[in-house]
Design a protein around this motif. Structure first.
Motif, PDB file in Angstrom:
ATOM      1  N   TYR A 118       0.520  -0.678   0.125  1.00  0.00           N
ATOM      2  CA  TYR A 118      -0.352  -0.095  -0.153  1.00  0.00           C
ATOM      3  C   TYR A 118       0.907   0.901   0.180  1.00  0.00           C
ATOM      4  O   TYR A 118       0.627   2.659  -0.796  1.00  0.00           O
ATOM      5  CB  TYR A 118      -1.015   0.121   0.588  1.00  0.00           C
ATOM      6  N   ILE A 119       1.901   1.044   0.977  1.00  0.00           N
ATOM      7  CA  ILE A 119       2.659   2.818   1.355  1.00  0.00           C
ATOM      8  C   ILE A 119       3.401   2.429  -0.720  1.00  0.00           C
ATOM      9  O   ILE A 119       3.725   3.880  -0.697  1.00  0.00           O
ATOM     10  CB  ILE A 119       4.228   1.998   1.931  1.00  0.00           C
ATOM     11  N   PHE A 120       3.622   1.275  -0.978  1.00  0.00           N
ATOM     12  CA  PHE A 120       5.250   1.842  -1.895  1.00  0.00           C
ATOM     13  C   PHE A 120       3.574   2.075  -3.060  1.00  0.00           C
ATOM     14  O   PHE A 120       4.076   3.002  -4.458  1.00  0.00           O
ATOM     15  CB  PHE A 120       4.933   0.270  -2.622  1.00  0.00           C
ATOM     16  N   PHE A 121       2.072   1.679  -2.980  1.00  0.00           N
ATOM     17  CA  PHE A 121       1.451   1.999  -4.768  1.00  0.00           C
ATOM     18  C   PHE A 121       1.438   4.009  -4.623  1.00  0.00           C
ATOM     19  O   PHE A 121       0.929   4.507  -5.349  1.00  0.00           O
ATOM     20  CB  PHE A 121       0.420   1.201  -4.294  1.00  0.00           C
ATOM     21  N   ILE A 181       7.703   7.441 -11.003  1.00  0.00           N
ATOM     22  CA  ILE A 181       7.841   6.231 -12.026  1.00  0.00           C
ATOM     23  C   ILE A 181       8.088   6.781 -12.773  1.00  0.00           C
ATOM     24  O   ILE A 181       9.745   6.678 -13.582  1.00  0.00           O
ATOM     25  CB  ILE A 181       6.003   6.885 -13.408  1.00  0.00           C
ATOM     26  N   GLU A 182       8.575   8.090 -13.461  1.00  0.00           N
ATOM     27  CA  GLU A 182       9.961   8.611 -14.154  1.00  0.00           C
ATOM     28  C   GLU A 182      11.224   8.720 -13.872  1.00  0.00           C
ATOM     29  O   GLU A 182      11.957   8.659 -14.404  1.00  0.00           O
ATOM     30  CB  GLU A 182       9.341  10.402 -14.636  1.00  0.00           C
ATOM     31  N   ASP A 203      13.565   0.952 -11.378  1.00  0.00           N
ATOM     32  CA  ASP A 203      13.080   0.374 -11.120  1.00  0.00           C
ATOM     33  C   ASP A 203      12.692  -0.607  -9.621  1.00  0.00           C
ATOM     34  O   ASP A 203      14.541  -0.199  -8.565  1.00  0.00           O
ATOM     35  CB  ASP A 203      12.964  -1.339 -11.706  1.00  0.00           C
ATOM     36  N   GLN A 204      12.200  -0.783  -9.088  1.00  0.00           N
ATOM     37  CA  GLN A 204      11.205  -1.181  -7.963  1.00  0.00           C
ATOM     38  C   GLN A 204      11.273  -2.623  -7.421  1.00  0.00           C
ATOM     39  O   GLN A 204      10.207  -3.135  -8.052  1.00  0.00           O
ATOM     40  CB  GLN A 204      11.014   0.147  -6.970  1.00  0.00           C
ATOM     41  N   SER A 216       7.981  -1.904 -12.409  1.00  0.00           N
ATOM     42  CA  SER A 216       8.112  -2.043 -14.169  1.00  0.00           C
ATOM     43  C   SER A 216       7.084  -3.180 -14.898  1.00  0.00           C
ATOM     44  O   SER A 216       6.449  -3.053 -15.839  1.00  0.00           O
ATOM     45  CB  SER A 216       9.758  -1.814 -15.223  1.00  0.00           C
ATOM     46  N   ASP A 217       6.818  -4.336 -13.972  1.00  0.00           N
ATOM     47  CA  ASP A 217       6.645  -5.279 -14.561  1.00  0.00           C
ATOM     48  C   ASP A 217       4.585  -5.040 -14.386  1.00  0.00           C
ATOM     49  O   ASP A 217       3.736  -5.411 -14.866  1.00  0.00           O
ATOM     50  CB  ASP A 217       6.300  -6.739 -13.864  1.00  0.00           C
TER      51      ASP A 217
END
Length: 280
Positions: A4-7, A16-17, A21-22, A35-36
């Motif tokens: 949730y925190i990441f989202f 995003i830009e 990648d995480q 990226s998936d």
């Protein structure tokens, strides 16, 4: 909570830009990355639905990986070998089909002449039976108080070229109309544009190619049946021309592919890339 925190960070454009990648999840030595998700993430979701989507996507990824690992452990060598053969065969078919389509698109002549379509129709016409009733017909709906009414009725019934031009010129006065009586149309589709007419009267209008007037309190309906074909009659050429053209195009495509494949074999034989060995 971590997802949730990441989202909340993930939905930010800057994040995003500008961020690398995480990792969102790990299963053994495999990872699911930010990226998936980016390309498949639907727009317009609420915050709550977005979190649910991310969790479900990651859970599905994990389930697929876990089931595959269990399959490798629990399926015997023979079963795995059979499945791998199927996978390889399907892969070959996919690549071959894609290449054939590319060759067809770039090298095959797709022109089908009107003459060849008509010749095919004439040879095979007994096989082309209708599964519906079709008609050539026209109709017109106009206010019964229209000042042009008498002239409109006369011209609609006569329908010479000059009449067509006149009716087209005043078409804004019509509530609705259909003048393309050279085009075959399903009988029920045509009559659905009109007030309810009982089946017996409908058949009488069609089979006798009648000019028919139908009037209610406000509107006058004019109907003219030019031609008709019953179910199981031989389909008129114009009605199935586009279908026949596609049939001939598909046939031409199959012949082109067959010739192309034979040339591949011949070329491989000549280049000694492909050989037959005699067996005793």
């Amino acid at each position: 909570m971590k997802v949730y925190i990441f989202f909340l960070l993930f939905i930010g454009c800057d994040f995003i830009e500008n961020k690398p990648d995480q990792v969102l999840a790990r299963l053994g030595d495999e990872f699911y990355y930010k990226s998936d998700l980016i390309e498949i993430f639907p727009t317009g979701l609420s915050e709550e639905d977005s979190v649910i989507f991310v969790k479900n996507r990651i859970n599905n990824w994990a389930k697929e990986k876990l089931l595959f690992k269990k399959a490798l452990v629990n399926l015997g060598d023979k079963k795995q070998g059979d499945l791998n053969q199927l996978i390889e065969s399907y892969k070959n078919e996919l690549f071959s089909y894609a290449y054939q389509e590319k060759i067809v698109k770039s090298a095959m002549d797709t022109f089908i002449s009107e003459q060849s379509v008509r010749e095919y129709y004439n040879i095979n016409k007994l096989n082309f039976k209708l599964n519906q009733e079709i008609i050539n017909a026209r109709y017109l709906k106009i206010n019964s108080e229209n000042y042009n009414l008498k002239d409109v009725v006369k011209r609609f019934k006569r329908f010479k070229q000059s009449d067509k031009i006149f009716l087209d010129s005043i078409s804004l006065q019509f509530s609705s109309y259909y003048f393309n009586d050279s085009l075959w149309i399903n009988k029920d589709v045509f009559f659905n544009k009109l007030p309810d007419i009982n089946d017996r009267l409908k058949q009488n209008i069609v089979k006798n190619k009648l000019f028919y007037r139908l009037e209610d309190s406000l509107e006058l309906y004019l109907i003219n049946i030019k031609n008709y074909k019953l179910k199981n009659d031989i389909a008129p050429f114009d009605f199935i021309k586009s279908t026949l053209k596609q049939v001939l195009l598909n046939k031409k495509k199959l012949e082109f592919i067959s010739k192309f494949e034979n040339e591949l074999i011949e070329d491989a034989l000549q280049q000694n890339e492909f050989e037959f060995y005699e067996t005793n």
